[in-house]
Design a protein around this motif. Structure first.
Motif, PDB file in Angstrom:
ATOM      1  N   SER A 127      49.592  37.262  50.019  1.00 56.17           N
ATOM      2  CA  SER A 127      49.170  36.132  49.179  1.00 56.17           C
ATOM      3  C   SER A 127      48.807  34.925  50.037  1.00 56.17           C
ATOM      4  N   SER A 128      49.560  34.693  51.120  1.00 60.33           N
ATOM      5  CA  SER A 128      49.248  33.597  52.018  1.00 60.33           C
ATOM      6  C   SER A 128      47.895  33.820  52.698  1.00 60.33           C
ATOM      7  N   ALA A 131      45.019  33.367  50.049  1.00 57.09           N
ATOM      8  CA  ALA A 131      44.908  31.970  49.613  1.00 57.09           C
ATOM      9  C   ALA A 131      44.208  31.140  50.685  1.00 57.09           C
ATOM     10  N   LEU A 153      49.548  35.446  42.676  1.00 47.86           N
ATOM     11  CA  LEU A 153      48.839  34.637  43.662  1.00 47.86           C
ATOM     12  C   LEU A 153      47.955  35.499  44.543  1.00 47.86           C
ATOM     13  N   GLY A 172      44.013  34.979  44.616  1.00 45.71           N
ATOM     14  CA  GLY A 172      43.397  34.639  45.895  1.00 45.71           C
ATOM     15  C   GLY A 172      42.365  35.662  46.327  1.00 45.71           C
TER      16      GLY A 172
END
Length: 261
Positions: free
Chosen positions: A179-180, A183, A238, A242
């Motif tokens: 997710s990081s 994003a 997320l 993303g």
């Protein structure tokens, strides 16, 4: 006398316009649709376009700088492992989650900057922009490839941290990392496409580590607890959001034309 004879000749001549078999409205619509279809072919879908570009150009042309990319990926992965070794000796599980969230986009950032940094200053930029597939259309496939490769490398990195530390939940760590990554990747491409200046385009590059590191330093306990306490399904949401935005941004690269500055 002469005009009377001419009038008789004209009246006896067949009326050619009355004999024409005019098409009805349905036939006119069919012919117009056929002309439009041949003149304006249906635009292929994004996957079909990407697949066709790959088949026509091949791997070598798309990744001519493969040696440089591999070197940067291995160097970046080595730096991440070195940083992780320090974290494993001095951090708890919450800190490890924060570490994973902050560093997961860094490999993607490194390889993407190779392509985008000073792109317009290349001697062949104008020539490449006039080719059938310009540099930004090539970028759409390259960015998707970079994200897939970095996703796999990050997954291996998180698995190593989970096995070495014994404190990190593997599923949470993988979702946190993915997710990081997406994003940041979505924000990065957004800045590349819509930034009017070089500072605007690369703002997200500096904001991501500065913002997260700043939050970690300013409120370390709250930041760590937030990342480790968010439900797994929230990270999954997320991740999907993303990834969807990122693919949409990569799709826009196909029709992107930079403003001359």
């Amino acid at each position: 006398m002469k005009s009377h004879r001419n009038n008789r000749i004209r009246s006896s001549a067949p009326s050619t316009f009355d004999d024409i078999d005019y098409p009805d409205e349905r036939e006119i619509r069919l012919h117009v649709a056929s002309i439009v279809e041949k003149a304006l072919p249906v635009r292929p879908s994004f996957p079909a376009y990407i697949g066709g570009m790959y088949r026509q150009l091949g791997f070598r042309h798309l990744f001519r700088d493969l040696t440089e990319i591999v070197f940067v990926l291995l160097l970046g992965l080595g730096i991440l492992v070195f940083m992780a070794l320090f974290m494993l000796e001095n951090a708890n599980a919450d800190s490890l989650y924060a570490f994973i969230f902050i560093v997961s986009p860094l490999l993607y950032l490194a390889v993407s900057l190779i392509f985008f940094a000073d792109l317009r200053r290349r001697d062949t930029y104008q020539v490449e922009m006039a080719c059938r597939y310009n540099v930004y259309q090539l970028a759409s496939l390259r960015m998707l490839t970079f994200s897939a490769v970095c996703l796999v490398l990050n997954a291996g990195f998180v698995c190593w941290i989970a096995l070495t530390s014994g404190q990190v939940d593997l599923l949470r760590g993988l979702l946190l990392s993915a997710s990081s990554l997406f994003a940041f990747a979505a924000a990065f491409l957004y800045g590349m496409l819509r930034g009017r200046t070089a500072a605007g385009r690369y703002a997200t590059v500096g904001l991501w580590p500065l913002l997260n590191a700043g939050l970690w330093i300013a409120e370390p306990h709250g930041y760590r607890v937030l990342l480790s306490g968010v439900p797994i399904y929230a990270y999954l949401g997320l991740l999907l959001l993303g990834a969807a935005i990122y693919v949409g941004q990569a799709r826009e690269l196909i029709h992107f034309r930079p403003k001359l500055s």
